[in-house]
Design a protein around this motif. Structure first.
Motif, short mmCIF file in Angstrom:
data_model
loop_
_atom_site.label_atom_id
_atom_site.label_comp_id
_atom_site.label_asym_id
_atom_site.label_seq_id
_atom_site.Cartn_x
_atom_site.Cartn_y
_atom_site.Cartn_z
N THR A 97 0.85 -1.19 0.00
CA THR A 97 0.00 0.00 0.00
C THR A 97 0.88 1.23 0.00
O THR A 97 1.92 1.27 0.66
N ASP A 101 -0.83 7.78 1.11
CA ASP A 101 -2.27 7.98 1.24
C ASP A 101 -3.02 6.69 1.59
O ASP A 101 -4.22 6.72 1.85
N ARG A 103 -4.09 4.41 -0.23
CA ARG A 103 -5.04 3.93 -1.23
C ARG A 103 -4.36 3.19 -2.36
O ARG A 103 -4.80 2.12 -2.76
N GLY A 104 -3.31 3.77 -2.90
CA GLY A 104 -2.65 3.17 -4.05
C GLY A 104 -1.84 1.95 -3.67
O GLY A 104 -1.34 1.83 -2.56
#
Length: 169
Positions: A97, A101, A103-104
């Motif tokens: 991850t 952030d 998310r990515g």
């Protein structure tokens, strides 16, 4: 009056078309023979063709988001997810991850993945060299031609821009 081959260029015409078709057949046969023979080293981890494409890409781009891997290999995102799961279970890649952030996700080769790729390349080299009688006379010309064909086919893949392979901004 000029002959038809001269009018259409050095790579066109019925004789050249047959020779290009023969080259394509040979490439497919050689690829299948390399896959068919497997590996002599017990430590080599066998891969499916799709897993092999992903590992080849990751040797040049050791950390990449799945979207970039999918675009570069021509795999659909859903198929890529399955392939990545298999590679993770084999210990060849890991998904991380984005720490910034959360998310990515990026896919990274593991040390085991890099070592396995080097090992199987050695086996491929030995097999292909032996099959050619260890005659490297035309090896550089073959590599030049096949590299150009690979680049051309990749740039002409459906879904890519006409001017070349898709790139991310």
């Amino acid at each position: 009056m000029e002959d038809q081959a001269h009018q259409t260029g050095p790579t066109a015409g019925p004789d050249h078309e047959q020779r290009w078709a023969e080259l394509a057949d040979l490439v497919l046969i050689i690829s299948r023979e390399i896959q068919f023979r497997g590996y002599t080293d017990e430590q080599a981890v066998p891969l499916s063709p799709s897993e092999g494409m992903v590992m080849r890409y990751l040797q040049h781009e050791p950390a990449a988001p799945p979207s970039r891997i999918a675009a570069a290999t021509g795999l659909q995102r859903t198929n890529l997810s399955t392939v990545l799961g298999g590679l993770e279970r084999k210990g060849l890649v890991e998904r991380r991850t984005n720490p910034g952030d959360g998310r990515g996700i990026t896919v990274h080769t593991t040390e085991h993945g890099r070592a396995n790729y080097a090992l199987v390349r050695q086996e491929w080299a030995a097999a292909v060299s032996a099959a050619a009688g260890h005659d490297a006379t035309h090896l550089d010309a073959a590599l030049t031609l096949l590299t150009a064909v690979e680049a051309g086919l990749t740039s002409l893949r459906p879904g890519t821009r006409a001017e070349g392979p898709a790139t991310e901004a």
